[in-house]
Design an enzyme around this catalytic site. Structure first.
Site, PDB file in Angstrom:
ATOM      1  N   HIS A 269      59.285  22.312  38.367  1.00  0.00           N
ATOM      2  CA  HIS A 269      59.546  23.444  37.463  1.00  0.00           C
ATOM      3  C   HIS A 269      60.415  24.451  38.230  1.00  0.00           C
ATOM      4  CE1 HIS A 269      59.032  26.124  34.196  1.00  0.00           C
ATOM      5  NE2 HIS A 269      57.780  26.491  34.343  1.00  0.00           N
ATOM      6  N   HIS A 308      65.857  17.143  31.989  1.00  0.00           N
ATOM      7  CA  HIS A 308      65.073  18.188  31.328  1.00  0.00           C
ATOM      8  C   HIS A 308      64.271  17.568  30.201  1.00  0.00           C
ATOM      9  CE1 HIS A 308      64.022  22.002  29.462  1.00  0.00           C
ATOM     10  NE2 HIS A 308      64.316  22.521  30.622  1.00  0.00           N
ATOM     11  N   ASP A 364      68.591  24.776  37.356  1.00  0.00           N
ATOM     12  CA  ASP A 364      68.311  24.898  38.793  1.00  0.00           C
ATOM     13  C   ASP A 364      69.382  24.279  39.671  1.00  0.00           C
ATOM     14  OD1 ASP A 364      65.842  26.237  38.640  1.00  0.00           O
ATOM     15  OD2 ASP A 364      64.899  24.392  37.962  1.00  0.00           O
TER      16      ASP A 364
END
Ligand code: CMC
Length: 428
Positions: A269, A308, A364
């Site tokens: 995460h 994702h 990210d």
């Protein structure tokens, strides 16, 4: 929004048929309970590990269309907000449903700024951590510790009290985050500066040394503010679900937010941005990329910052971040890891494995490269994510608390253990 209608199902075990109402593209799992094989049967359950196909709430905060790469807060496209709004105005939007007018924005900013200080005992608490404590561990702990400074926060049904806690949490996150960093560096804590913006003040608390007043670079200040906006909410992800689930026990919002931050810490995460940097450093050179990708395809490792649960074409946040990166590198100089990242993205996006698995760079993938260029150590990356995500956690928690359909979260299980058995003298 899906259409309404009726789902007609027949239970092959009994031959009985049922009509299950469909509202907004969903059936109610509780309607399945009527499907029984006998009077004393508990009723049919939905089995959905990791909530792959379960809506746990109705929410008016964030809309995502994963196939089209759409992300909107309260109806506004993320591209417009990141390009034109401030992080505090976006926080206001998430919490209140509307963007603030000029006066509301000024009053809200004043209010947040007024609450950026933390009790001096919080410093003593941080001092107790080991010198190499991970700042995310310190953040999780200090967010939880705030509940002991504001015991009135237990009154979760009191709107005025809860508004105060939401302001405090948004206001104090940068302070806790910067203090965690300064502790690790053995530097004296730098106090908040009320004259600076939210992001500018955070940079001040991070980097201020002997100068009487710290002046953040406006490009970096703006970039950080935009990065906070990109992270501000993402509907029912792991940490937000933790916030809602823990909050459903009616615990104070500091304890619930600490649980959310703990969920964010995980490498799958919010900890992924940290792992991306470590991965790029491990790859070390563009020549090593094909071998690294081959290992990912063999299932030996995952490309961090790729994939994702919801986005299956592209992550719109990653697109915006690439643009922000250009403005940051113009100030800081180019991060050498960028070349490895760009090449990794290029090779992966042309590779059959990544195409067929619908794996694309997520938020990210590039954020860490920007953070590193700005001078943040890798361990601070998830902390930066947490600062940005706090308004989203709070908006979701607040919405959940006001939702008459919500109760304490309590999933069911399918028991697969032993049937009844007795000790029969087996204990000596
Ligand atoms: N690299 C290589 N293969 C992958 C990756 C990856 N990053 N992600 C998924 N796969 C493969 C996975 O092995 C599986 O393959 P197969 O079907 O052949 O067994 C398939 O793709 C589906 O993966 P999954 O784990 O079932 O997908 P998920 O929706 O449960 O996981 C994810 C989503 C984000 C956890 C996962 O893609 C992942 O681990 N990515 C790396 C960590 C990361 O970047 N996380 C940040 C997410 S975005 C910000 C945030 O929400 O915090």
């Amino acid at each position: 929004m899906g259409t309404n209608g009726v789902l007609q199902v027949t239970d092959s075990r009994t031959g009985c048929s049922y009509e299950l109402p469909i509202t907004d593209g969903a059936i109610r799992a509780i309607d399945l309970r009527q499907v029984k094989v006998s009077e004393d049967d508990f009723g049919l359950l939905c089995y959905d590990p990791a909530f792959l196909n379960t809506a746990s709430c109705r929410s008016a905060i964030t809309f995502i269309d994963g196939d089209k790469g759409i992300l909107r807060y309260r109806g506004y496209p993320i591209e417009e907000l990141a390009g034109h709004a401030s992080f505090l105005d976006v926080a206001y939007l998430l919490l209140h449903g509307e963007l603030p007018g000029k006066e509301e924005s000024e009053a809200w900013t004043r209010e947040i700024t007024h609450h950026t200080f933390v009790h001096e005992n919080v410093k003593k608490f941080i001092d107790g951590f080991h010198h190499d404590a991970h700042p995310m561990g310190i953040l999780v702990s200090t967010v939880a510790a705030l509940s002991t400074f504001y015991p009135e926060a237990k009154a979760v049904a009191d709107q005025a009290i809860q508004r105060d806690q939401m302001v405090r949490l948004i206001a104090k996150m940068p302070t806790l985050a910067a203090f965690a960093y300064r502790h690790a560096m053995g530097l004296p804590y730098a106090y908040p500066d009320d004259e600076l913006s939210y992001a500018g003040n955070f940079l001040n608390m991070m980097w201020k040394m002997t100068e009487p007043r710290y002046s953040p670079d406006p490009v970096l200040e703006h970039a950080l503010d935009a990065l906070f906006i990109l992270h501000a909410d993402h509907e029912q992800n792991c940490s937000t679900s933790a916030m809602r689930v823990v909050g459903s026990s009616q615990v104070d919002p500091y304890s619930a937010a600490a649980a959310a931050a703990a969920a964010l810490y995980g490498p799958l995460h919010g900890g992924a941005n940290e792992q991306v940097l470590r991965m790029l450093q491990e790859i070390g050179s563009v020549d090593n990329i094909p071998a690294y990708i081959a290992r990912a395809k063999r299932g030996e490792l995952r490309l961090m910052g790729f994939g994702h649960r919801v986005y299956k074409n592209f992550d719109p946040r990653a697109t915006i971040i690439k643009e922000i990166a250009d403005s940051v590198f113009a100030v800081t100089g180019r991060n050498p890891l960028l070349d490895i990242a760009l090449e990794l993205e290029r090779i992966a996006l042309a590779d059959e494995y990544f195409i067929s698995h619908k794996l694309y760079p997520n938020v990210d993938f590039y954020s860490g490269i920007i953070y590193q260029a700005m001078g943040f150590p890798v361990s601070m990356f998830p902390v930066l994510f947490a600062i940005g995500r706090m308004p989203g956690w709070l908006a979701q928690w607040h919405e959940s608390a006001a939702d008459p359909e919500q109760k304490i979260a309590r999933p069911r299980q399918i028991y697969v253990g032993e049937g009844l058995r007795h000790l029969n003298g087996t204990i000596s």
